[in-house]
Design a protein around this motif. Structure first.
Motif, PDB file in Angstrom:
ATOM      1  N   ASP A   1       0.840  -1.193   0.000  1.00 49.19           N
ATOM      2  CA  ASP A   1       0.000   0.000   0.000  1.00 49.19           C
ATOM      3  C   ASP A   1       0.876   1.244   0.000  1.00 49.19           C
ATOM      4  N   TRP A   2       2.058   1.098   0.561  1.00 44.01           N
ATOM      5  CA  TRP A   2       2.963   2.240   0.751  1.00 44.01           C
ATOM      6  C   TRP A   2       4.396   1.733   0.645  1.00 44.01           C
ATOM      7  N   VAL A   3       5.272   2.544   0.075  1.00 41.52           N
ATOM      8  CA  VAL A   3       6.670   2.142  -0.061  1.00 41.52           C
ATOM      9  C   VAL A   3       7.562   3.233   0.538  1.00 41.52           C
ATOM     10  N   ALA A   4       8.471   2.838   1.401  1.00 43.86           N
ATOM     11  CA  ALA A   4       9.451   3.766   1.967  1.00 43.86           C
ATOM     12  C   ALA A   4      10.819   3.362   1.419  1.00 43.86           C
ATOM     13  N   VAL A   5      11.588   4.354   0.998  1.00 45.28           N
ATOM     14  CA  VAL A   5      12.880   4.069   0.369  1.00 45.28           C
ATOM     15  C   VAL A   5      14.013   4.588   1.241  1.00 45.28           C
ATOM     16  N   MET A   6      14.967   3.723   1.539  1.00 50.94           N
ATOM     17  CA  MET A   6      16.157   4.143   2.282  1.00 50.94           C
ATOM     18  C   MET A   6      17.366   4.115   1.366  1.00 50.94           C
ATOM     19  N   ALA A   7      18.282   5.032   1.592  1.00 46.50           N
ATOM     20  CA  ALA A   7      19.588   4.991   0.938  1.00 46.50           C
ATOM     21  C   ALA A   7      20.575   5.624   1.908  1.00 46.50           C
ATOM     22  N   GLU A   8      21.706   4.978   2.084  1.00 48.83           N
ATOM     23  CA  GLU A   8      22.749   5.471   2.979  1.00 48.83           C
ATOM     24  C   GLU A   8      22.216   5.869   4.341  1.00 48.83           C
ATOM     25  N   GLY A   9      21.356   5.042   4.863  1.00 47.31           N
ATOM     26  CA  GLY A   9      20.863   5.245   6.222  1.00 47.31           C
ATOM     27  C   GLY A   9      19.654   6.149   6.357  1.00 47.31           C
ATOM     28  N   ARG A  10      19.350   6.896   5.284  1.00 49.61           N
ATOM     29  CA  ARG A  10      18.266   7.863   5.387  1.00 49.61           C
ATOM     30  C   ARG A  10      17.018   7.408   4.647  1.00 49.61           C
ATOM     31  N   LEU A  11      15.890   7.970   5.063  1.00 45.00           N
ATOM     32  CA  LEU A  11      14.656   7.763   4.328  1.00 45.00           C
ATOM     33  C   LEU A  11      14.656   8.812   3.215  1.00 45.00           C
ATOM     34  N   VAL A  12      14.747   8.365   1.952  1.00 40.97           N
ATOM     35  CA  VAL A  12      14.906   9.336   0.861  1.00 40.97           C
ATOM     36  C   VAL A  12      13.631   9.572   0.066  1.00 40.97           C
ATOM     37  N   ALA A  13      12.660   8.690   0.178  1.00 44.33           N
ATOM     38  CA  ALA A  13      11.389   8.888  -0.529  1.00 44.33           C
ATOM     39  C   ALA A  13      10.347   7.967   0.063  1.00 44.33           C
ATOM     40  N   GLU A  14       9.100   8.328  -0.077  1.00 44.99           N
ATOM     41  CA  GLU A  14       8.014   7.409   0.269  1.00 44.99           C
ATOM     42  C   GLU A  14       6.760   7.799  -0.473  1.00 44.99           C
ATOM     43  N   GLY A  15       5.875   6.829  -0.640  1.00 45.04           N
ATOM     44  CA  GLY A  15       4.638   7.081  -1.359  1.00 45.04           C
ATOM     45  C   GLY A  15       4.006   5.781  -1.798  1.00 45.04           C
ATOM     46  N   THR A  16       3.000   5.903  -2.660  1.00 50.30           N
ATOM     47  CA  THR A  16       2.382   4.691  -3.191  1.00 50.30           C
ATOM     48  C   THR A  16       3.393   4.015  -4.123  1.00 50.30           C
TER      49      THR A  16
END
Ligand code: ATP
Length: 254
Positions: A221-236
């Motif tokens: 339902d939702w996707v959270a994106v991490m890169a290098e330790g950080r949350l860099v994007a999220e959304g459907t």
């Protein structure tokens, strides 16, 4: 839908020597959703799982689960609070039977409790309840026939199913699955996806880490994106997977 976060984390930092494995300002998981946590290798996804479930301690940060502060709380108390996880490399104990593995997932193991010594009838009732629950779950996950086999004799996909079934022994409010599709043969893929959707349909919140983008797109339902330790994007899934920054984060590290 109106936001109803079951898990809210702020300013979570975990360093290993000079490496900042996790540095997440804010992340929320909405109740009743399937949320995917994606990102390239080394992005910090497993470390974040370890922190949230009490298998590792942060350098700093705080989070609440169902409004209760759980930051830095040990794993046993986290699972009692209703947040239960599985592992990337399955923790099914190969020299124990499938049924014995299931019993390990139960809350308040009767074998460990004073009740056993002090109130035998209560203890036997609890034992029966645990067995019945394990049998019901094994049946649902098509593992009932395997209940007396060693977990070590199961296929990769069956182990993933066993681990998921075991996690459900304590009736969690949220399950966290670390790469549920890794090592699963195509014959079991559909069944695993169905079980995960089934959990959500019953009201259990699901947060999972996965590299299989087909799965992420298909069931999240939702996707959270991490890169290098950080949350860099999220959304459907549709939005996130079309985001150039997300494509960059992946391609940049591969
Ligand atoms: P993958 O998708 O490959 O599982 P990940 O996103 O789960 O990757 P982590 O395993 O959380 O990433 O690792 C994040 C960073 O922290 C990496 O640089 C990793 O080398 C480092 N790291 C993780 N655990 C430890 C540890 N126990 N000791 C030292 N460094 C660690």
């Amino acid at each position: 839908a109106k936001p109803d976060p079951i898990l809210v984390a702020d300013d979570v930092v975990r360093r290993f020597g000079g490496i900042t494995a996790v540095d997440v300002r804010h992340i929320e998981v909405q109740r009743g959703t399937i949320t995917a946590l994606i990102g390239p290798n080394g992005a910090g996804k497993t470390t974040l799982f370890n922190l949230l479930t009490g298998f590792d301690r942060p350098n700093s940060g705080s989070w609440t689960f169902e409004g209760r502060s759980l930051g830095g709380v040990p794993a046993a108390r986290v699972s009692k609070a209703g947040m239960v996880r599985t592992f990337q490399l399955t923790k099914a104990l190969s020299r124990m039977t499938v049924m014995e593995n299931m019993r390990l997932g139960a809350k308040d193991q009767p074998g460990e409790s004073l009740v056993k010594a002090l109130v035998p009838p209560l203890w036997r009732a609890r034992e029966k309840e645990i067995t019945a629950k394990a049998e019901e779950l094994l049946d649902r996950f098509k593992l009932y026939e395997k209940r007396d086999d060693f977990a070590g004799s199961l296929s990769g996909g069956q182990r993933k199913l066993l681990e998921m079934a075991r996690a459900l022994m304590s009736d969690p409010t949220m399950v966290m699955l670390d790469e549920p599709m890794a090592g699963v043969n195509p014959a079991l893929t559909q069944s695993l996806l169905g079980h995960i959707q089934g959990l959500r349909d019953q009201g259990t919140t699901v947060l999972f880490v996965e590299h299989d983008m087909h799965m992420v797109r298909h069931i999240s339902d939702w996707v959270a994106v991490m890169a290098e330790g950080r949350l860099v994007a999220e959304g459907t899934p549709g939005t996130v997977m079309a985001d150039p920054a997300v494509i960059d984060a992946y391609l940049g590290a591969h």
